[in-house]
Write a protein that holds these residues in place. Structure first.
Motif, PDB file in Angstrom:
ATOM      1  N   ASP A 131      46.684  31.167  59.677  1.00 10.70           N
ATOM      2  CA  ASP A 131      46.439  32.419  60.411  1.00 10.70           C
ATOM      3  C   ASP A 131      45.423  33.287  59.662  1.00 10.70           C
ATOM      4  O   ASP A 131      44.501  33.844  60.257  1.00 10.70           O
ATOM      5  CB  ASP A 131      47.741  33.191  60.619  1.00 10.70           C
ATOM      6  CG  ASP A 131      48.708  32.482  61.559  1.00 10.70           C
ATOM      7  OD1 ASP A 131      48.289  31.563  62.296  1.00 10.70           O
ATOM      8  OD2 ASP A 131      49.902  32.865  61.551  1.00 10.70           O
ATOM      9  N   PHE A 132      45.606  33.407  58.353  1.00 10.91           N
ATOM     10  CA  PHE A 132      44.678  34.160  57.512  1.00 10.91           C
ATOM     11  C   PHE A 132      43.275  33.551  57.584  1.00 10.91           C
ATOM     12  O   PHE A 132      42.289  34.256  57.793  1.00 10.91           O
ATOM     13  CB  PHE A 132      45.188  34.174  56.063  1.00 10.91           C
ATOM     14  CG  PHE A 132      44.202  34.685  55.064  1.00 10.91           C
ATOM     15  CD1 PHE A 132      43.982  36.046  54.921  1.00 10.91           C
ATOM     16  CD2 PHE A 132      43.491  33.805  54.253  1.00 10.91           C
ATOM     17  CE1 PHE A 132      43.068  36.531  53.986  1.00 10.91           C
ATOM     18  CE2 PHE A 132      42.581  34.276  53.317  1.00 10.91           C
ATOM     19  CZ  PHE A 132      42.367  35.643  53.189  1.00 10.91           C
ATOM     20  N   TRP A 133      43.195  32.234  57.422  1.00  8.16           N
ATOM     21  CA  TRP A 133      41.913  31.542  57.441  1.00  8.16           C
ATOM     22  C   TRP A 133      41.181  31.761  58.766  1.00  8.16           C
ATOM     23  O   TRP A 133      39.986  32.008  58.783  1.00  8.16           O
ATOM     24  CB  TRP A 133      42.115  30.050  57.184  1.00  8.16           C
ATOM     25  CG  TRP A 133      40.847  29.263  57.229  1.00  8.16           C
ATOM     26  CD1 TRP A 133      40.394  28.472  58.246  1.00  8.16           C
ATOM     27  CD2 TRP A 133      39.847  29.210  56.217  1.00  8.16           C
ATOM     28  NE1 TRP A 133      39.196  27.923  57.918  1.00  8.16           N
ATOM     29  CE2 TRP A 133      38.824  28.357  56.677  1.00  8.16           C
ATOM     30  CE3 TRP A 133      39.715  29.795  54.963  1.00  8.16           C
ATOM     31  CZ2 TRP A 133      37.690  28.075  55.935  1.00  8.16           C
ATOM     32  CZ3 TRP A 133      38.582  29.508  54.213  1.00  8.16           C
ATOM     33  CH2 TRP A 133      37.582  28.668  54.698  1.00  8.16           C
ATOM     34  N   GLU A 134      41.902  31.682  59.861  1.00  9.70           N
ATOM     35  CA  GLU A 134      41.270  31.826  61.173  1.00  9.70           C
ATOM     36  C   GLU A 134      40.594  33.193  61.319  1.00  9.70           C
ATOM     37  O   GLU A 134      39.517  33.304  61.880  1.00  9.70           O
ATOM     38  CB  GLU A 134      42.310  31.618  62.282  1.00  9.70           C
ATOM     39  CG  GLU A 134      41.716  31.401  63.638  1.00  9.70           C
ATOM     40  CD  GLU A 134      40.700  30.264  63.699  1.00  9.70           C
ATOM     41  OE1 GLU A 134      39.658  30.464  64.360  1.00  9.70           O
ATOM     42  OE2 GLU A 134      40.909  29.206  63.099  1.00  9.70           O
ATOM     43  N   VAL A 135      41.205  34.222  60.777  1.00 13.55           N
ATOM     44  CA  VAL A 135      40.653  35.571  60.888  1.00 13.55           C
ATOM     45  C   VAL A 135      39.525  35.817  59.882  1.00 13.55           C
ATOM     46  O   VAL A 135      38.527  36.461  60.216  1.00 13.55           O
ATOM     47  CB  VAL A 135      41.772  36.628  60.697  1.00 13.55           C
ATOM     48  CG1 VAL A 135      41.202  38.034  60.673  1.00 13.55           C
ATOM     49  CG2 VAL A 135      42.817  36.496  61.801  1.00 13.55           C
ATOM     50  N   TYR A 136      39.644  35.284  58.666  1.00 20.48           N
ATOM     51  CA  TYR A 136      38.725  35.656  57.588  1.00 20.48           C
ATOM     52  C   TYR A 136      37.783  34.544  57.121  1.00 20.48           C
ATOM     53  O   TYR A 136      37.005  34.746  56.185  1.00 20.48           O
ATOM     54  CB  TYR A 136      39.520  36.204  56.388  1.00 20.48           C
ATOM     55  CG  TYR A 136      40.214  37.479  56.763  1.00 20.48           C
ATOM     56  CD1 TYR A 136      39.508  38.678  56.833  1.00 20.48           C
ATOM     57  CD2 TYR A 136      41.567  37.486  57.103  1.00 20.48           C
ATOM     58  CE1 TYR A 136      40.136  39.856  57.215  1.00 20.48           C
ATOM     59  CE2 TYR A 136      42.193  38.662  57.495  1.00 20.48           C
ATOM     60  CZ  TYR A 136      41.477  39.834  57.558  1.00 20.48           C
ATOM     61  OH  TYR A 136      42.103  40.988  57.931  1.00 20.48           O
ATOM     62  N   LYS A 137      37.786  33.406  57.778  1.00 16.48           N
ATOM     63  CA  LYS A 137      36.956  32.280  57.308  1.00 16.48           C
ATOM     64  C   LYS A 137      35.463  32.613  57.299  1.00 16.48           C
ATOM     65  O   LYS A 137      34.731  32.147  56.416  1.00 16.48           O
ATOM     66  CB  LYS A 137      37.218  31.024  58.132  1.00 16.48           C
ATOM     67  CG  LYS A 137      36.771  31.103  59.574  1.00 16.48           C
ATOM     68  CD  LYS A 137      37.157  29.828  60.304  1.00 16.48           C
ATOM     69  CE  LYS A 137      36.866  29.993  61.793  1.00 16.48           C
ATOM     70  NZ  LYS A 137      37.397  28.858  62.543  1.00 16.48           N
ATOM     71  N   ASP A 138      34.993  33.418  58.236  1.00 19.93           N
ATOM     72  CA  ASP A 138      33.563  33.733  58.259  1.00 19.93           C
ATOM     73  C   ASP A 138      33.138  34.512  57.018  1.00 19.93           C
ATOM     74  O   ASP A 138      32.055  34.295  56.468  1.00 19.93           O
ATOM     75  CB  ASP A 138      33.198  34.532  59.523  1.00 19.93           C
ATOM     76  CG  ASP A 138      33.309  33.688  60.777  1.00 19.93           C
ATOM     77  OD1 ASP A 138      33.276  32.438  60.681  1.00 19.93           O
ATOM     78  OD2 ASP A 138      33.452  34.264  61.872  1.00 19.93           O
ATOM     79  N   ILE A 139      33.995  35.388  56.537  1.00 19.82           N
ATOM     80  CA  ILE A 139      33.703  36.146  55.314  1.00 19.82           C
ATOM     81  C   ILE A 139      33.665  35.198  54.122  1.00 19.82           C
ATOM     82  O   ILE A 139      32.778  35.265  53.268  1.00 19.82           O
ATOM     83  CB  ILE A 139      34.753  37.258  55.086  1.00 19.82           C
ATOM     84  CG1 ILE A 139      34.631  38.314  56.172  1.00 19.82           C
ATOM     85  CG2 ILE A 139      34.624  37.864  53.691  1.00 19.82           C
ATOM     86  CD1 ILE A 139      35.754  39.316  56.194  1.00 19.82           C
ATOM     87  N   ILE A 140      34.610  34.281  54.077  1.00 16.89           N
ATOM     88  CA  ILE A 140      34.706  33.346  52.955  1.00 16.89           C
ATOM     89  C   ILE A 140      33.544  32.354  52.974  1.00 16.89           C
ATOM     90  O   ILE A 140      32.974  32.028  51.941  1.00 16.89           O
ATOM     91  CB  ILE A 140      36.066  32.617  52.985  1.00 16.89           C
ATOM     92  CG1 ILE A 140      37.197  33.634  52.814  1.00 16.89           C
ATOM     93  CG2 ILE A 140      36.121  31.542  51.908  1.00 16.89           C
ATOM     94  CD1 ILE A 140      38.560  33.138  53.184  1.00 16.89           C
ATOM     95  N   GLN A 141      33.149  31.907  54.159  1.00 21.83           N
ATOM     96  CA  GLN A 141      32.106  30.896  54.283  1.00 21.83           C
ATOM     97  C   GLN A 141      30.688  31.431  54.158  1.00 21.83           C
ATOM     98  O   GLN A 141      29.769  30.666  53.880  1.00 21.83           O
ATOM     99  CB  GLN A 141      32.230  30.168  55.624  1.00 21.83           C
ATOM    100  CG  GLN A 141      33.465  29.302  55.722  1.00 21.83           C
ATOM    101  CD  GLN A 141      33.647  28.706  57.108  1.00 21.83           C
ATOM    102  OE1 GLN A 141      33.370  29.343  58.104  1.00 21.83           O
ATOM    103  NE2 GLN A 141      34.135  27.485  57.150  1.00 21.83           N
ATOM    104  N   GLU A 142      30.493  32.725  54.366  1.00 23.47           N
ATOM    105  CA  GLU A 142      29.117  33.234  54.356  1.00 23.47           C
ATOM    106  C   GLU A 142      28.465  33.036  52.999  1.00 23.47           C
ATOM    107  O   GLU A 142      29.109  33.074  51.957  1.00 23.47           O
ATOM    108  CB  GLU A 142      29.056  34.706  54.787  1.00 23.47           C
ATOM    109  CG  GLU A 142      29.578  35.691  53.782  1.00 23.47           C
ATOM    110  CD  GLU A 142      29.611  37.120  54.305  1.00 23.47           C
ATOM    111  OE1 GLU A 142      29.655  38.020  53.459  1.00 23.47           O
ATOM    112  OE2 GLU A 142      29.589  37.324  55.521  1.00 23.47           O
TER     113      GLU A 142
END
Length: 144
Positions: A131-142
């Motif tokens: 659930d956390f990853w789905e919401v914040y993955k774009d921040i982590i991946q940028e």
């Protein structure tokens, strides 16, 4: 004490049972980031759900770790209050990783009486990580 073969069989039985009891395709199996993965583990002392940042390049590993660390308050307040952040963790093989994990102590893969509790823990905690990853993955991946 169990022989190596008996221990291996118990481990196999646990993971087969877990897959049957909680059938699900985990979306975090492949994060699309090299050396960045989510893992389950269960041994004779604890069960753990781990977000591992394993890049051999310490600078890249550190960049990803600090991105996750910047989200620490959100992760702990909204998803996994008991999450442990570890910038440097040396694995049994000598490899150094950065990670975030949650663990359940006092369980043992050799004790079938702890299996159900462990399965529920693994399922719930990985679901929260997802659930956390789905919401914040774009921040982590940028790109940094």
């Amino acid at each position: 004490m169990y022989s190596k073969a008996e221990s291996k069989k118990l481990r196999e039985d646990f993971w087969i049972s877990f897959g049957k009891s909680f059938p699900r395709k985990w979306t975090l199996y492949d994060t699309k980031i090299k050396d960045f993965s989510f893992k389950f583990s269960f041994d004779t002392r604890k069960a753990r759900v781990l977000l591992a940042i394993e890049d051999a390049d310490a600078e890249i590993r550190q960049q990803y770790y600090y991105k996750i660390l910047s989200l620490k308050a959100i992760l702990q307040e909204e998803y996994l209050p008991e999450a442990v952040f570890c910038e440097y963790l040396t694995l049994e093989n000598g490899k150094v990783i950065s990670c975030v994990y949650v663990e359940l102590l006092g369980v043992c893969i050799h004790n079938k009486a702890t299996w159900q509790e462990t399965m529920e823990f693994l399922y719930q905690k990985m679901s929260a990580f997802e659930d956390f990853w789905e919401v914040y993955k774009d921040i982590i991946q940028e790109e940094s």
